[in-house]
Scaffold this motif. Structure first.
Motif, mmCIF file in Angstrom:
data_model
loop_
_atom_site.group_PDB
_atom_site.id
_atom_site.type_symbol
_atom_site.label_atom_id
_atom_site.label_comp_id
_atom_site.label_asym_id
_atom_site.label_seq_id
_atom_site.Cartn_x
_atom_site.Cartn_y
_atom_site.Cartn_z
ATOM 1 N N UNK A 162 0.823 -1.201 0.000
ATOM 2 C CA UNK A 162 0.000 0.000 0.000
ATOM 3 C C UNK A 162 0.858 1.252 0.000
ATOM 4 N N UNK A 163 0.405 2.287 -0.702
ATOM 5 C CA UNK A 163 1.096 3.567 -0.768
ATOM 6 C C UNK A 163 2.492 3.365 -1.361
ATOM 7 N N UNK A 164 3.549 3.818 -0.695
ATOM 8 C CA UNK A 164 4.886 3.628 -1.260
ATOM 9 C C UNK A 164 5.221 2.144 -1.387
ATOM 10 N N UNK A 165 4.611 1.303 -0.527
ATOM 11 C CA UNK A 165 4.806 -0.137 -0.649
ATOM 12 C C UNK A 165 4.218 -0.683 -1.937
ATOM 13 N N UNK A 166 3.126 -0.088 -2.401
ATOM 14 C CA UNK A 166 2.542 -0.477 -3.680
ATOM 15 C C UNK A 166 3.392 -0.019 -4.845
ATOM 16 N N UNK A 167 3.964 1.180 -4.722
ATOM 17 C CA UNK A 167 4.878 1.666 -5.759
ATOM 18 C C UNK A 167 6.106 0.772 -5.847
ATOM 19 N N UNK A 168 6.570 0.294 -4.687
ATOM 20 C CA UNK A 168 7.698 -0.639 -4.668
ATOM 21 C C UNK A 168 7.318 -1.961 -5.336
ATOM 22 N N UNK A 169 6.069 -2.378 -5.183
ATOM 23 C CA UNK A 169 5.596 -3.585 -5.879
ATOM 24 C C UNK A 169 5.681 -3.387 -7.388
ATOM 25 N N UNK A 170 5.269 -2.221 -7.868
ATOM 26 C CA UNK A 170 5.412 -1.907 -9.293
ATOM 27 C C UNK A 170 6.878 -2.004 -9.733
ATOM 28 N N UNK A 171 7.764 -1.371 -8.960
ATOM 29 C CA UNK A 171 9.186 -1.335 -9.332
ATOM 30 C C UNK A 171 9.783 -2.741 -9.392
ATOM 31 N N UNK A 172 9.475 -3.569 -8.396
ATOM 32 C CA UNK A 172 10.017 -4.927 -8.369
ATOM 33 C C UNK A 172 9.466 -5.767 -9.520
ATOM 34 N N UNK A 173 8.182 -5.579 -9.821
ATOM 35 C CA UNK A 173 7.560 -6.350 -10.906
ATOM 36 C C UNK A 173 8.142 -5.978 -12.266
ATOM 37 N N UNK A 174 8.495 -4.715 -12.453
ATOM 38 C CA UNK A 174 9.130 -4.301 -13.706
ATOM 39 C C UNK A 174 10.565 -4.812 -13.764
ATOM 40 N N UNK A 175 11.246 -4.792 -12.622
ATOM 41 C CA UNK A 175 12.615 -5.301 -12.562
ATOM 42 C C UNK A 175 12.672 -6.801 -12.842
ATOM 43 N N UNK A 176 11.683 -7.544 -12.297
ATOM 44 C CA UNK A 176 11.607 -9.003 -12.447
ATOM 45 C C UNK A 176 10.221 -9.359 -12.999
ATOM 46 N N UNK A 177 10.008 -9.208 -14.305
ATOM 47 C CA UNK A 177 8.653 -9.333 -14.880
ATOM 48 C C UNK A 177 7.981 -10.682 -14.659
ATOM 49 N N UNK A 178 8.758 -11.758 -14.515
ATOM 50 C CA UNK A 178 8.173 -13.088 -14.353
ATOM 51 C C UNK A 178 8.191 -13.567 -12.900
ATOM 52 N N UNK A 179 8.507 -12.685 -11.975
ATOM 53 C CA UNK A 179 8.683 -13.093 -10.575
ATOM 54 C C UNK A 179 7.381 -13.521 -9.910
ATOM 55 N N UNK A 180 6.299 -12.782 -10.130
ATOM 56 C CA UNK A 180 5.065 -12.994 -9.362
ATOM 57 C C UNK A 180 3.879 -13.308 -10.260
ATOM 58 N N UNK A 181 3.012 -14.165 -9.747
ATOM 59 C CA UNK A 181 1.780 -14.489 -10.461
ATOM 60 C C UNK A 181 0.784 -13.339 -10.380
ATOM 61 N N UNK A 182 0.764 -12.638 -9.241
ATOM 62 C CA UNK A 182 -0.154 -11.517 -9.044
ATOM 63 C C UNK A 182 0.626 -10.324 -8.504
ATOM 64 N N UNK A 183 0.352 -9.165 -9.053
ATOM 65 C CA UNK A 183 0.955 -7.915 -8.573
ATOM 66 C C UNK A 183 -0.192 -7.011 -8.149
ATOM 67 N N UNK A 184 -0.175 -6.582 -6.881
ATOM 68 C CA UNK A 184 -1.326 -5.859 -6.323
ATOM 69 C C UNK A 184 -0.866 -4.536 -5.702
ATOM 70 N N UNK A 185 -0.732 -3.491 -6.511
ATOM 71 C CA UNK A 185 -0.394 -2.177 -5.963
ATOM 72 C C UNK A 185 -1.668 -1.475 -5.464
ATOM 73 N N UNK A 186 -1.668 -1.088 -4.198
ATOM 74 C CA UNK A 186 -2.861 -0.540 -3.552
ATOM 75 C C UNK A 186 -2.627 0.928 -3.189
ATOM 76 N N UNK A 187 -3.546 1.796 -3.596
ATOM 77 C CA UNK A 187 -3.508 3.225 -3.250
ATOM 78 C C UNK A 187 -2.137 3.829 -3.560
ATOM 79 N N UNK A 188 -1.731 3.715 -4.816
ATOM 80 C CA UNK A 188 -0.389 4.150 -5.194
ATOM 81 C C UNK A 188 -0.356 4.532 -6.666
ATOM 82 N N UNK A 189 0.842 4.551 -7.243
ATOM 83 C CA UNK A 189 1.025 4.873 -8.658
ATOM 84 C C UNK A 189 2.376 4.319 -9.080
ATOM 85 N N UNK A 190 2.595 4.204 -10.394
ATOM 86 C CA UNK A 190 3.902 3.746 -10.870
ATOM 87 C C UNK A 190 4.800 4.907 -11.279
ATOM 88 N N UNK A 191 4.387 6.117 -10.914
ATOM 89 C CA UNK A 191 5.180 7.314 -11.195
ATOM 90 C C UNK A 191 4.893 8.366 -10.127
#
Length: 338
Positions: free
Chosen positions: A122-151
């Motif tokens: 959530x919040x910056x933690x959700x933005x971090x989820x975006x960053x990690x998923x872009x860094x490792x595109x095949x890492x996770x089956x589900x990516x759930x960014x909550x109340x955040x943004x990728x920029x």
């Protein structure tokens, strides 16, 4: 139990190299016995995501949406958040949020976790989820960014700049910055419903003023000034494109199913920006979903409106068979070592 890992000779975005100590916690099952869910904390949060004092205990726990009887939950403290006396960074502007994602990837590698069932934050933690998923595109089956943004939007950067000025110039910096932050974590409607313009006769202030003073004092007593400066700075560096600007293109490289969760009244990470992201991604990526929390409570609704959040996410975390994502491979790896 809090555990530690040291990442040797890590080079950050400023080109500076240092050993970095990270702390983390596991909850529920062992990572070799159940699907792993990585949970990222918000600005003033930490790895204590569940249990008596867990900040997301309404979502994570036994018989909760993220059921600890079915999952292994991993929570990594953002290095520099000062949790349990861990290190803080004086030269905080040497880092970007993508550096924290790179550090998380190294932690996962050291823990021999090569697949995740989900990344949620959530919040910056959700933005971090975006960053990690872009860094490792095949890492996770589900990516759930909550109340955040990728920029980081202009609006976000503007608020963070005000926070920085308060943190650098106030005689009571953490207290005063937190009071300011609470005004954009909520909404005018939320405060009106909560306080009804009432006064605290004992303290001769409005109840809303008393509430702000309370939150300022509470954070001052448990959060480090350098940590606040660092996390506030990281918010301004959210950018999955690495400065190239085409955020939809980079998000589209993610292999897993993206579940964007926003709050219709969020004054910090605007719902409008998340709608744009969903529309842009859905043009070419079928594995993307959009959920909107309906609330007057603004950004903090992702912590308040748990029933809505559970309703959105329950189907994601319902496991009906023993063939979990990545677990069969892990079990085979463990068996091969015997």
């Amino acid at each position: 139990m809090l555990r530690e890992i040291v990442i040797d000779q890590f080079e950050n975005s400023a080109g500076k190299v240092q050993d970095i100590r990270l702390s983390f916690q596991f909850f529920g099952n062992k990572p070799t016995e159940a699907p792993v869910v990585l949970v990222n904390h918000a600005l003033t949060g930490n790895s204590e995501v569940t249990g008596e004092f867990g900040w997301w205990k309404d979502l994570i726990g036994e018989d909760k949406c993220i059921d600890l009887r079915k999952y292994c939950v991993l929570a990594i403290n953002i290095p520099g958040n000062g949790y349990k006396g861990h290190e803080v960074f004086k030269e905080y502007k040497d880092f970007k949020l993508k550096d924290i994602a790179r550090l998380q990837a190294k932690v996962l590698e050291k823990l021999n976790i090569d697949k995740l069932y989900a990344i949620i934050g959530g919040s910056i933690g959700g933005a971090l989820a975006w960053e990690l998923a872009v860094l490792k595109p095949a890492l996770a089956k589900h990516i759930i960014p909550v109340a955040t943004d990728f920029k980081a939007t202009d609006w976000l950067v503007a608020n963070c700049r005000i926070q920085e000025h308060i943190l650098n110039n106030s005689s009571n910096p953490v207290h005063d910055a937190r009071m300011h932050a609470m005004t954009f974590y909520r909404t005018p409607q939320s405060l009106a419903q909560k306080f009804e313009n009432k006064k605290n006769e004992g303290k001769q202030v409005f109840e809303v003023e008393n509430w702000l003073l309370h939150h300022g004092e509470k954070l001052k007593n448990r959060f480090n000034l350098d940590s606040y400066k660092f996390l506030n700075h990281l918010l301004t560096t959210i950018d999955i494109s690495g400065g190239k600007g085409d955020h939809i293109q980079y998000a589209g490289q993610i292999k897993g199913h993206i579940h964007i969760v926003t709050v219709n009244s969020d004054l910090f990470f605007l719902a409008e920006e998340n709608r744009k992201a969903y529309k842009g991604l859905s043009r070419f990526k079928p594995e993307v979903s959009y959920y909107e929390i309906d609330s007057i409570h603004g950004h903090d609704a992702f912590l308040i409106e748990t029933e809505q959040l559970v309703r959105f996410l329950k189907p994601v975390f319902e496991i009906k068979e023993d063939r979990f994502y990545g677990v069969a491979e892990k079990r085979n790896k463990v068996l091969s070592l015997k």
